[in-house]
Write a protein that holds these residues in place. Structure first.
Motif, PDB file in Angstrom:
ATOM      1  N   TYR A   7       0.876  -0.726  -0.181  1.00 61.18           N
ATOM      2  CA  TYR A   7       0.519   0.281  -0.214  1.00 61.18           C
ATOM      3  C   TYR A   7       0.477   0.892  -0.179  1.00 61.18           C
ATOM      4  O   TYR A   7       1.011   2.392  -0.943  1.00 61.18           O
ATOM      5  N   LEU A   8       1.643   1.687   0.765  1.00 59.46           N
ATOM      6  CA  LEU A   8       2.872   2.673   1.096  1.00 59.46           C
ATOM      7  C   LEU A   8       3.966   2.586  -0.141  1.00 59.46           C
ATOM      8  O   LEU A   8       3.534   3.784  -0.430  1.00 59.46           O
ATOM      9  N   GLN A   9       3.723   1.620  -0.765  1.00 63.57           N
ATOM     10  CA  GLN A   9       4.834   2.160  -2.107  1.00 63.57           C
ATOM     11  C   GLN A   9       4.070   2.101  -3.217  1.00 63.57           C
ATOM     12  O   GLN A   9       4.721   2.893  -3.864  1.00 63.57           O
ATOM     13  N   ARG A  10       3.024   1.338  -3.144  1.00 62.55           N
ATOM     14  CA  ARG A  10       2.346   2.330  -4.320  1.00 62.55           C
ATOM     15  C   ARG A  10       1.648   3.830  -4.129  1.00 62.55           C
ATOM     16  O   ARG A  10       1.441   4.638  -5.168  1.00 62.55           O
ATOM     17  N   VAL A  11       1.472   4.527  -2.835  1.00 61.52           N
ATOM     18  CA  VAL A  11       0.936   5.683  -2.905  1.00 61.52           C
ATOM     19  C   VAL A  11       2.385   6.305  -3.341  1.00 61.52           C
ATOM     20  O   VAL A  11       2.181   7.589  -3.275  1.00 61.52           O
ATOM     21  N   PRO A  38       4.307  -0.102  10.643  1.00 63.99           N
ATOM     22  CA  PRO A  38       4.016  -0.142  11.283  1.00 63.99           C
ATOM     23  C   PRO A  38       2.537   0.045  11.799  1.00 63.99           C
ATOM     24  O   PRO A  38       1.135  -1.194  12.614  1.00 63.99           O
ATOM     25  N   VAL A  39       2.016   1.213  10.922  1.00 66.55           N
ATOM     26  CA  VAL A  39       0.351   1.650  11.558  1.00 66.55           C
ATOM     27  C   VAL A  39      -0.251   0.439  10.215  1.00 66.55           C
ATOM     28  O   VAL A  39      -1.140   0.832  10.496  1.00 66.55           O
ATOM     29  N   VAL A  40       0.389   1.078   8.874  1.00 71.09           N
ATOM     30  CA  VAL A  40      -0.375   0.087   8.302  1.00 71.09           C
ATOM     31  C   VAL A  40      -1.346  -1.407   8.838  1.00 71.09           C
ATOM     32  O   VAL A  40      -1.886  -1.939   7.808  1.00 71.09           O
ATOM     33  N   ALA A  41      -0.207  -1.621   9.214  1.00 70.32           N
ATOM     34  CA  ALA A  41      -0.075  -3.047   9.328  1.00 70.32           C
ATOM     35  C   ALA A  41      -0.805  -3.499  10.140  1.00 70.32           C
ATOM     36  O   ALA A  41      -1.798  -4.582  10.060  1.00 70.32           O
ATOM     37  N   LYS A  42      -1.308  -2.557  11.627  1.00 73.19           N
ATOM     38  CA  LYS A  42      -2.617  -2.692  12.049  1.00 73.19           C
ATOM     39  C   LYS A  42      -3.514  -2.043  12.293  1.00 73.19           C
ATOM     40  O   LYS A  42      -4.406  -2.409  12.352  1.00 73.19           O
ATOM     41  N   ARG A  43      -3.780  -1.127  11.350  1.00 72.49           N
ATOM     42  CA  ARG A  43      -4.885  -0.225  10.990  1.00 72.49           C
ATOM     43  C   ARG A  43      -5.069  -0.339   8.908  1.00 72.49           C
ATOM     44  O   ARG A  43      -5.238   0.263   8.338  1.00 72.49           O
ATOM     45  N   PRO A  44      -5.627  -1.892   8.721  1.00 66.12           N
ATOM     46  CA  PRO A  44      -5.960  -1.260   7.590  1.00 66.12           C
ATOM     47  C   PRO A  44      -7.083  -0.969   7.021  1.00 66.12           C
ATOM     48  O   PRO A  44      -7.135  -0.306   5.695  1.00 66.12           O
ATOM     49  N   GLU A  47      -6.108   1.499   4.224  1.00 69.68           N
ATOM     50  CA  GLU A  47      -6.630   2.025   3.128  1.00 69.68           C
ATOM     51  C   GLU A  47      -7.510   1.878   2.722  1.00 69.68           C
ATOM     52  O   GLU A  47      -7.397   2.335   1.503  1.00 69.68           O
ATOM     53  N   LYS A  48      -8.478   1.511   3.962  1.00 68.76           N
ATOM     54  CA  LYS A  48     -10.148   1.015   3.151  1.00 68.76           C
ATOM     55  C   LYS A  48     -10.133   2.397   2.744  1.00 68.76           C
ATOM     56  O   LYS A  48     -10.655   3.336   1.682  1.00 68.76           O
ATOM     57  N   TYR A  49      -9.755   3.554   3.341  1.00 72.17           N
ATOM     58  CA  TYR A  49     -10.671   5.098   3.367  1.00 72.17           C
ATOM     59  C   TYR A  49      -9.586   5.923   2.742  1.00 72.17           C
ATOM     60  O   TYR A  49      -9.832   7.164   2.628  1.00 72.17           O
ATOM     61  N   GLY A  50      -8.788   5.454   2.365  1.00 70.46           N
ATOM     62  CA  GLY A  50      -7.101   6.099   1.317  1.00 70.46           C
ATOM     63  C   GLY A  50      -7.131   7.410   1.626  1.00 70.46           C
ATOM     64  O   GLY A  50      -5.911   7.838   1.414  1.00 70.46           O
ATOM     65  N   ILE A  51      -6.600   7.220   3.113  1.00 71.95           N
ATOM     66  CA  ILE A  51      -6.400   8.334   4.249  1.00 71.95           C
ATOM     67  C   ILE A  51      -4.846   8.246   3.948  1.00 71.95           C
ATOM     68  O   ILE A  51      -4.315   9.871   3.197  1.00 71.95           O
ATOM     69  N   VAL A  52      -3.806   7.694   2.884  1.00 73.27           N
ATOM     70  CA  VAL A  52      -2.545   8.079   3.595  1.00 73.27           C
ATOM     71  C   VAL A  52      -2.623   9.334   1.648  1.00 73.27           C
ATOM     72  O   VAL A  52      -1.398   9.691   0.932  1.00 73.27           O
ATOM     73  N   VAL A 439      -4.836  12.929  12.606  1.00 76.21           N
ATOM     74  CA  VAL A 439      -5.482  13.247  11.334  1.00 76.21           C
ATOM     75  C   VAL A 439      -6.365  12.570  10.566  1.00 76.21           C
ATOM     76  O   VAL A 439      -7.601  13.453  10.343  1.00 76.21           O
ATOM     77  N   ALA A 440      -5.537  11.424  11.032  1.00 71.09           N
ATOM     78  CA  ALA A 440      -6.396  10.362  10.036  1.00 71.09           C
ATOM     79  C   ALA A 440      -7.556   9.783  10.757  1.00 71.09           C
ATOM     80  O   ALA A 440      -8.789   9.823  10.319  1.00 71.09           O
ATOM     81  N   ASP A 441      -8.153   9.714  11.948  1.00 73.29           N
ATOM     82  CA  ASP A 441      -8.964   9.394  11.908  1.00 73.29           C
ATOM     83  C   ASP A 441     -10.051  10.849  11.987  1.00 73.29           C
ATOM     84  O   ASP A 441     -11.189  10.749  12.337  1.00 73.29           O
ATOM     85  N   ALA A 442      -9.753  12.036  11.564  1.00 76.17           N
ATOM     86  CA  ALA A 442     -10.094  13.252  12.083  1.00 76.17           C
ATOM     87  C   ALA A 442     -10.891  12.855   9.997  1.00 76.17           C
ATOM     88  O   ALA A 442     -11.827  13.144  10.602  1.00 76.17           O
TER      89      ALA A 442
END
Length: 450
Positions: A7-11, A38-44, A47-52, A439-442
C-alpha cells in the motif's frame, strides 16, 4: 524508495510520478511514509478509506503573480504560493517564507510537515504553508511595504481567521507581518486574527518571538531527562543559524545551564569558547541587521570562519540545527558523532539529510525531528489565535508555561507512539505516527467528498 507495505509503495510511487521535479517534497514524503509501516499493518481501515493517498495530496495549491514597484520606479515581478494541505482538525496554519529559493517543492514539503507538527501541538490547526521567491535583503522599508501589500492583495482572497491563518517564517518577521495585516484589514474592512506573529499593540502574543527557540529547548530537556536521565545543564552546545529560532534557543539553553559556543549565518560561523555573548548577537542581528562576522570585532577570544558547514566540526554535547533544510549532511553527522555528540534536536524544518538521520540513529545519538522539537512557534501561534478569538491576552509567564507544557506533551506523545508501534526510542517515527493518527481519525470521521 522501497517499502515493505504494498500500500505504501503504491502511494509513494504515485507521488513520485505526479511530482517528479520536487525533491524536497519527495524527501519529506519518503521520510514520513517510512514511519507508517507498522501503522498500516495494524490499521487496515487506513487503506480502505484512502487516508495516505489523501494526506499526501494538498487540498488546494494557489500560485499567483506578485507585481510591485521598487524605489527606482521599476516594476518587479515575483511568484507567490499558498499550499493549503489539510484541514481535518482545524483551519490551515503555517508560515510564509520570503526567500529566493522558494519554489513549489519547498512550500509543499513545509506544508506537508506542518500537518503533523500542528497535530502534535494538541491545538485545532490544520497544515498549510506559503511564501514567495522575493528576497527582503537589501530592500528599503518602502519596498518591503509595497511588496507585502501586493502579496496580500491576492492572498487575502484565500485566507481568514477560520479558514487559513498564516504566520512568519524565513524572511518574514514583525515588519512584514505588520504590512500584510494592515493591507488585509484595509481590503476586508475587519480586524481579525488572520495572521499570527503580530505586534503586541495589535493582537500579538507575548512569547511569540521566543517560542520556537524556547520550545526547542523544553523538548530537548525533556528528551534528555526521560531517555538519558540527564539535562542541558553543563552541556556544550552548537546552534546553527542567527535568526529568532537560533538566538532564543541559545538564550534558553544558557538559562538552563548550558554553554552555547557557536552560531552562524549564511556567510559563516563564529566560535566563542567562553560562551556566546547573546547581547552582542542581538545587537548585530536584531538591531543592526548585520553579518555575524561583526561579533569577533566586539568580543575578544572569538573566531570567525567563512562557510557554514564547518560549524558541525566543533566539539559539543548537543547540536541544534536551526538554519534551513538539509544543512546538516552525512559527513557533518559523522564529525559530530566522532566528537561525542549525545543529542541532536532540529530547530529548523528538515535540516538533517536522510544520511545524517541514519548516522545519528545508528550511533545511538538522541535525534528529535523538527515537526516535534520546533513546534513551539506554531504552538504559540495557536495560542495567539485563541487570544484573538477571546479578545484577550495572557502574560508572558502564562504563555511560556503553556508552551512548556505543550512541548513536554509532544515529546511524550512521540515517545509513547514509538513504543506502542514497536520502534521504541525512535522519536522521529513516533512523532510521525502520533501526528498522523489524529489527522487520519478525523479524516475518517468526516467521510469522503464525492
Amino acid at each position: 524508495m522501497q517499502y515493505q507495505s504494498e500500500y505504501l509503495q503504491r502511494v509513494y510511487d504515485s507521488v513520485v510520478k505526479r511530482n517528479p521535479n520536487e525533491p524536497e517534497y519527495l524527501q519529506a514524503v519518503s521520510e514520513v511514509l517510512t514511519s507508517f509501516e507498522p501503522v498500516v499493518a495494524k490499521r487496515p481501515d487506513l487503506e480502505k478509506y484512502g487516508i495516505v493517498e489523501r494526506i499526501v495530496e494538498p487540498e488546494r495549491v494557489i500560485m499567483f503573480r506578485v507585481s510591485w514597484v521598487d524605489d527606482s520606479g521599476k516594476v518587479q515581478v515575483n511568484r507567490g504560493y499558498r499550499v493549503q494541505f489539510n484541514s481535518a482538525i482545524g483551519p490551515y496554519k503555517g508560515g510564509l517564507r520570503f526567500h529566493p529559493s522558494v519554489n513549489l517543492s519547498i512550500i509543499k514539503f513545509l506544508g506537508f510537515e506542518q500537518i503533523f507538527k500542528n497535530s502534535l501541538t494538541t491545538l485545532p490547526m490544520g497544515g498549510g504553508k506559503g511564501g514567495c521567491d522575493f528576497d527582503p535583503k537589501g530592500k528599503s522599508d518602502n519596498e518591503i511595504m509595497r511588496f507585502c501589500q501586493s502579496f496580500m492583495t491576492e492572498l487575502s482572497k484565500h485566507i481568514g481567521a477560520d479558514t487559513d491563518v498564516p504566520a512568519g517564517d524565513i524572511g518574514v518577521g514583525a515588519r512584514e507581518i505588520g504590512y500584510m495585516f494592515g493591507q488585509y484589514k484595509r481590503l476586508r474592512n475587519e480586524f481579525t486574527g488572520v495572521l499570527t506573529g503580530k505586534g503586541l499593540t495589535y493582537g500579538g502574543s507575548l512569547t511569540r518571538k521566543e517560542a520556537t527557540g524556547y520550545g526547542l529547548l523544553y523538548f530537548t530537556e525533556e528528551m534528555l531527562n526521560c531517555m538519558k536521565d540527564d539535562s542541558i545543564s553543563g552541556k556544550t552546545i552548537v546552534v546553527s543559524g542567527a535568526g529568532n529560532v537560533a538566538i532564543y534557543a541559545a538564550e534558553k539553553a544558557t538559562q538552563l545551564g548550558g554553554k552555547v559556543v557557536a552560531l552562524c549565518d549564511s556567510t559563516g560561523y563564529i566560535y566563542d569558547p567562553n560562551g556566546v555573548n547573546l547581547d552582542v548577537v542581538k545587537q548585530i542581528k536584531e538591531v543592526e541587521r548585520a553579518r555575524i562576522s561583526e561579533y569577533v570585532k566586539r568580543v575578544s577570544g572569538a573566531e570567525y570562519h567563512d562557510g557554514c558547514s564547518g560549524i558541525w566540526g566543533i566539539k559539543c554535547d548537543v547540536a541544534l540545527p536551526c538554519a534551513t533544510q538539509n544543512e546538516l549532511d552525512g559527513e557533518s553527522a559523522k564529525k559530530l558523532i566522532a566528537n561525542g555528540v549525545m543529542a541532536v534536536a532540529e530547530g529548523a524544518n528538515m535540516p538533517c539529510t536522510p544520511e545524517a538521520i541514519e548516522a545519528f540513529q545508528s550511533a545511538g545519538v538522541l535525534y528529535a525531528p523538527g515537526k516535534a522539537s520546533n513546534a513551539g512557534g506554531v504552538a504559540v501561534s495557536g495560542l495567539e489565535m485563541s487570544q484573538n478569538s477571546m479578545r484577550y491576552s495572557w502574560s508572558f509567564e502564562e504563555v511560556d508555561a503553556k508552551l512548556q507544557g505543550i512541548m513536554k506533551s509532544i515529546f511524550h506523545a512521540a515517545f509513547d507512539a514509538a513504543k506502542e508501534y514497536g520502534v521504541d526510542g525512535n522519536i522521529m517515527a513516533g512523532a510521525n505516527i502520533a501526528g498522523f493518527l489524529k489527522v487520519a481519525d478525523a479524516m475518517i470521521a468526516q467521510g469522503v467528498a464525492y
